[in-house]
Write an enzyme that holds these catalytic residues in place. Structure first.
Site, PDB file in Angstrom:
ATOM      1  CG  ASP A   1       2.902 -30.855 -48.931  1.00 40.21           C
ATOM      2  OD1 ASP A   1       1.829 -30.293 -49.209  1.00 40.21           O
ATOM      3  OD2 ASP A   1       3.078 -32.091 -49.056  1.00 40.21           O
TER       4      ASP A   1
ATOM      5  CG  ASN B   1       0.977 -46.272 -48.003  1.00 41.13           C
ATOM      6  OD1 ASN B   1       0.307 -45.245 -47.840  1.00 41.13           O
ATOM      7  ND2 ASN B   1       0.423 -47.453 -48.251  1.00 41.13           N
TER       8      ASN B   1
ATOM      9  CD  GLU C   1      -6.884 -30.732 -49.443  1.00 39.43           C
ATOM     10  OE1 GLU C   1      -6.818 -31.409 -50.478  1.00 39.43           O
ATOM     11  OE2 GLU C   1      -6.382 -29.595 -49.339  1.00 39.43           O
TER      12      GLU C   1
ATOM     13  CE  LYS D   1     -15.926 -32.974 -53.857  1.00 33.34           C
ATOM     14  NZ  LYS D   1     -14.787 -33.786 -54.317  1.00 33.34           N
TER      15      LYS D   1
ATOM     16  CG  LEU E   1     -17.351 -27.875 -41.518  1.00 34.13           C
ATOM     17  CD1 LEU E   1     -16.261 -28.440 -40.617  1.00 34.13           C
ATOM     18  CD2 LEU E   1     -16.963 -26.468 -41.982  1.00 34.13           C
TER      19      LEU E   1
ATOM     20  CG  HIS F   1      -7.073 -27.364 -46.568  1.00 35.13           C
ATOM     21  ND1 HIS F   1      -6.480 -28.555 -46.913  1.00 35.13           N
ATOM     22  CD2 HIS F   1      -6.893 -27.223 -45.231  1.00 35.13           C
ATOM     23  CE1 HIS F   1      -5.953 -29.114 -45.820  1.00 35.13           C
ATOM     24  NE2 HIS F   1      -6.199 -28.327 -44.784  1.00 35.13           N
TER      25      HIS F   1
ATOM     26  CD  GLU G   1      -2.847 -27.687 -47.836  1.00 33.12           C
ATOM     27  OE1 GLU G   1      -2.788 -28.748 -47.192  1.00 33.12           O
ATOM     28  OE2 GLU G   1      -3.005 -27.648 -49.073  1.00 33.12           O
TER      29      GLU G   1
ATOM     30  N   GLY H   1      -1.782 -27.075 -56.427  1.00 33.96           N
ATOM     31  CA  GLY H   1      -0.925 -27.860 -57.311  1.00 33.96           C
ATOM     32  C   GLY H   1       0.524 -27.410 -57.203  1.00 33.96           C
ATOM     33  N   GLY H   2       0.915 -26.938 -56.027  1.00 38.41           N
ATOM     34  CA  GLY H   2       2.300 -26.534 -55.817  1.00 38.41           C
ATOM     35  C   GLY H   2       2.568 -25.084 -56.165  1.00 38.41           C
TER      36      GLY H   2
ATOM     37  CE1 TYR I   1       3.365 -25.237 -52.041  1.00 42.42           C
ATOM     38  CE2 TYR I   1       1.195 -24.893 -53.002  1.00 42.42           C
ATOM     39  CZ  TYR I   1       2.105 -25.707 -52.349  1.00 42.42           C
ATOM     40  OH  TYR I   1       1.737 -26.983 -52.016  1.00 42.42           O
TER      41      TYR I   1
HETATM   42  C1  NAG Z   1      -1.136 -47.371 -48.195  1.00 44.01           C
HETATM   43  O1  NAG Z   1      -1.616 -47.798 -46.967  1.00 44.01           O
HETATM   44  C2  NAG Z   1      -3.037 -47.902 -46.899  1.00 44.01           C
HETATM   45  C3  NAG Z   1      -3.420 -48.174 -45.465  1.00 44.01           C
HETATM   46  O2  NAG Z   1      -2.771 -49.304 -44.977  1.00 44.01           O
HETATM   47  C4  NAG Z   1      -3.488 -49.001 -47.838  1.00 44.01           C
HETATM   48  O3  NAG Z   1      -4.894 -49.139 -47.771  1.00 44.01           O
HETATM   49  C5  NAG Z   1      -3.076 -48.593 -49.233  1.00 44.01           C
HETATM   50  O4  NAG Z   1      -3.403 -49.603 -50.153  1.00 44.01           O
HETATM   51  C6  NAG Z   1      -1.576 -48.297 -49.303  1.00 44.01           C
HETATM   52  N1  NAG Z   1      -1.321 -47.635 -50.562  1.00 44.01           N
HETATM   53  C7  NAG Z   1      -0.470 -48.091 -51.454  1.00 44.01           C
HETATM   54  C8  NAG Z   1      -0.334 -47.277 -52.702  1.00 44.01           C
HETATM   55  O5  NAG Z   1       0.187 -49.100 -51.261  1.00 44.01           O
END
Ligand code: NAG
Ligand code: NAG
Ligand code: NAG
Ligand code: NAG
Ligand code: NAG
Length: 499
Positions: A56, A120, A184, A236, A241, A258, A305, A311-312, A352
Site C-alpha cells: 500500500d 498529501n 478507485e 458505480k 469501467l 478491485h 487489488e 479497511g486494512g 491483512y
Molecule cells: C492535495 O493535492 C491536491 C492536488 O493538488 C489538492 O487538490 C488537494 O486540496 C490537496 N489535499 C490536501 C488535503 O491538502
C-alpha cells in the site's frame, strides 16, 4: 466432473456400533468422485505472475517503517517471485515527488495502520530508487501507481510530477517497471470529494501512455482504471469501467478492478467459512466479463487489488489460518473464470499483511508459496460444490520431475466433517501426492502441512514439503475445514504435455 456423491460406510461395523452405543454414531464419509479425461478443455492460461502482491502506498508516508533494507524481508518476498509488486492504493493519489508541500514534507507516523489519511505527502528520489532497488532484489516487478489528482486549471491531468518520477527511473535505466494512474476513480467523490469523469480519466491514461512511449517505457504495461464497487449490474464501478473503455481501450494493456468480500471492522470467523461469501466473487467476475464483451479488444483483466476484508483487513482473522480459505478460493475462481493476474493486498502493513511487522510469515504467505510450487498455468474447469471447492490445473514441470503431464487438484473442505475424494480415469499406475493444510486453531497463525507445522529452514530456504503418497485406487480422505493440494504426476493428460 462429479459423477456420484454417495455414502460409503462399513455397514457391518455400523451395525455393531449402533448396537453397542446409545448415541447415534456414523463412520460414513461422503465421497465425491471426479473423472478426468483427455477431452477436458484448458479454459485459461496464466502468466507466471498470476499470484502477485500489493504494497500500500500509505507505507511510503514514512519509509522508516518499511523494512525494505532488511534481508529477511527481501528473502520472504523472493520466495514469492515471479510476481508483480504493486505500489498503489488510496495514498497514491496523495503522493508528490521531490516537493516541499505547504506544511513541509507532510508525513504520517501511522504507516502500519491502514488509514483513510488523505493528506498529501512527498517522497524523495532516494525513496523512489530505494523501492525500485528493493523490487529488483526480491525479483518482483514493480508497478507504480501515479497520482491522478494533480490537475491543471482546465481539470486535465497535470503530468509534470509523474514525468519527474518516470525520468528518475529512466536515468537509472530502470525500465522494468509497469504503471498505473490513480486508484478507485469511481469512488473519488466519496473519498476526496472530487469527480473525474470516466472519459476524462481515459484521456489521462492515453496521455500517460504517450509519455511512457516517448521516455523509453514502450515495453512497460499500463494497467487501469482500478475501479471498485462491482457489486451488481448497475453498480458505480462497472458503469465507470464501461465508459472508460470507450476511449482508453487502445491505451491500457490490462483492465483492472478491485475486490473485497467483507468489511474488516465487522467480519466474523463464520463469514470466512460461509459459502455464500465465497460465491460473491464469481458473480462479480461475470459482471466484469459482461462489460468486456461489449469491447472489441480482448484486453486481459486483472484483479489488481484484492483481499478478504477491506479497511486494512479483519483483526485476528485476516492474518490467521481461517483467511486462507477465501484466498485460495479466490485464486481458483479467478483462474477458472478467465482473470489474468490477482494482486493480494497487502504483503506488509495492516491486519491483512502476509508478512508481519516482526518479519514472520502469516498463513496466506505459505499458501501463496505452495500455490506457486504445485499449480501451473494451464487451467481446467471442473465442477465442485459450495462446501467442497475444487480446482484443477496442470502440474508445474519442476514438480512432475520432468514428466509434464501431471495434474494438480486443489481446493478446500469447508464442511465441519471429513469427506473423501475418488479420482477416476487417470492412469492407475500413478500415485497421488497429497498435501493437506490444517491448523491447531482456525485463528492460529500456524499452518500445518500433513500434520507438521511449516517453518523456514535455518538458512532461510523453504522446508521440504513432504507429501502423503497414496495409490489412486483408494479414495483420498480430506479432513474437516482443511485445504489441500493433490498432485498426480504422470496423469497422462495430453493437455498438460509440453515440449
Ligand atoms: C492535495 O493535492 C491536491 C492536488 O493538488 C489538492 O487538490 C488537494 O486540496 C490537496 N489535499 C490536501 C488535503 O491538502
Ligand atoms: C470428459 O470430461 C468432460 C468434462 O468433465 C466431459 O464433458 C466429457 O463428456 C468427458 N468425455 C468423455 C469421453 O467421457
Ligand atoms: C517516521 O517514523 C519514525 C519512527 O517512528 C519517526 O522517528 C519519524 O519522526 C517519522 N517521520 C515522520 C516524517 O513522520
Ligand atoms: C452466510 O451468509 C449469508 C449471507 O450473509 C447469511 O444469510 C447466512 O445466514 C450465513 N450462513 C451462516 C451459516 O452463517
Ligand atoms: C472412466 O472410468 C470408468 C470406470 O473405471 C469407465 O466405465 C469409463 O468408461 C471411463 N471413461 C473414460 C472416458 O475413459
Amino acid at each position: 466432473m462429479i459423477v456420484s456423491s454417495n455414502l460409503m460406510f462399513n455397514s457391518y461395523l455400523l451395525i455393531i456400533l449402533k448396537s453397542l452405543l446409545t448415541w447415534n454414531i456414523c463412520s460414513c464419509l461422503e465421497t465425491y468422485t471426479l473423472e478426468f479425461n483427455n477431452s477436458m478443455k484448458i479454459v485459461n492460461t496464466l502468466p507466471d505472475e498470476f499470484v502477485s502482491f500489493g504494497l500500500d502506498t500509505s507505507l511510503l508516508r514514512n519509509m522508516s517503517f518499511l523494512p525494505i533494507d532488511q534481508s529477511k524481508f527481501i528473502l520472504l518476498l523472493k520466495h514469492l517471485s515471479p510476481a508483480y509488486l504493486r505500489v498503489g492504493g488510496t495514498a497514491s493519489d496523495c503522493l508528490y515527488f521531490n516537493k516541499v508541500l505547504e506544511n513541509g514534507f507532510i508525513q504520517s507516523d501511522q504507516s502500519y495502520v491502514y488509514s483513510q489519511d488523505i493528506s498529501n505527502f512527498s517522497i524523495s528520489s532516494h525513496d523512489l530508487i530505494a523501492i525500485h532497488e528493493f523490487s529488483k532484489k526480491t525479483h518482483l516487478r514493480m508497478i507504480f501507481d501515479l497520482n491522478v489528482l494533480i490537475r491543471k486549471s482546465d481539470f486535465t491531468w497535470d503530468s509534470s510530477d509523474a514525468l519527474k518520477i518516470i525520468s528518475t527511473l529512466k536515468e537509472r535505466k530502470a525500465q522494468n517497471v509497469d504503471w498505473q494512474l490513480g486508484n478507485e476513480p469511481n469512488s473519488f467523490p466519496h473519498v476526496f470529494n472530487i469527480k473525474i469523469s470516466a472519459s476524462q480519466l481515459a484521456k489521462d491514461h492515453c496521455k500517460l501512455r504517450a509519455i511512457l512511449n516517448y521516455n523509453n517505457f514502450k515495453n512497460s504495461a499500463l494497467i487501469g482504471p482500478e475501479v471498485n464497487h462491482i457489486e451488481h449490474s448497475r453498480s458505480k464501478g462497472q458503469i465507470y469501467l464501461k465508459e472508460f473503455l470507450k476511449t482508453a481501450s487502445d491505451c491500457v494493456d490490462y483492465v483492472s478492478w478491485h475486490q473485497y468480500y467483507l468489511n474488516g471492522r465487522t467480519a466474523t470467523r463464520e463469514d470466512f467459512l460461509n459459502s455464500t461469501v465465497f460465491n460473491i466473487l464469481p458473480d462479480q467476475i461475470d459482471i466484469i466479463k459482461n462489460v468486456m464483451r461489449s469491447n472489441e479488444r480482448n484486453i486481459p483483466v486483472w484483479l489488481s487489488e484484492t483481499g478478504s476484508a477491506f479497511g486494512g483487513g479483519a483483526p485476528k482473522l485476516s492474518n490467521t489460518f481461517v483467511a486462507g480459505f477465501l484466498w485460495l478460493d479466490k485464486l481458483g475462481i479467478s483462474a477458472r473464470n478467465g482473470i489474468n493476474v490477482v494482486i493480494r493486498q497487502s504483503v506488509f502493513g495492516g491486519d491483512y499483511a502476509m508478512i508481519e511487522s516482526d518479519l514472520t510469515q502469516n498463513p496466506d504467505w505459505w499458501l501463496a508459496v505452495l500455490f506457486k510450487k504445485f499449480v501451473a498455468n494451464k487451467v481446467f474447469s471442473i465442477d465442485s460444490t459450495d462446501n467442497l471447492r475444487l480446482y484443477a490445473h496442470c502440474t508445474p514441470k519442476k514438480v512432475s520431475s520432468g514428466k509434464s503431464s501431471g495434474v494438480t487438484l486443489y481446493g478446500m473442505n469447508l464442511n465441519n466433517k471429513p469427506i473423501q475424494i475418488r479420482l477416476r480415469n487417470l492412469s492407475q499406475k500413478t500415485n497421488a501426492h497429497i498435501y493437506v493444510l490444517t491448523s491447531d486453531d482456525l485463528q492460529s497463525r500456524n499452518t500445518f502441512l500433513n500434520g507438521r507445522v511449516l517453518r523456514l529452514q535455518e538458512n532461510g530456504d523453504l522446508p521440504a514439503f513432504l507429501p502423503i503418497i497414496q495409490d489412486l485406487r483408494k479414495p483420498i480422505r480430506i479432513p474437516k475445514t482443511s485445504m489441500f493440494f493433490i498432485v498426480i504426476n504422470n496423469a497422462k493428460l495430453t493437455q498438460c504435455f509440453s515440449k
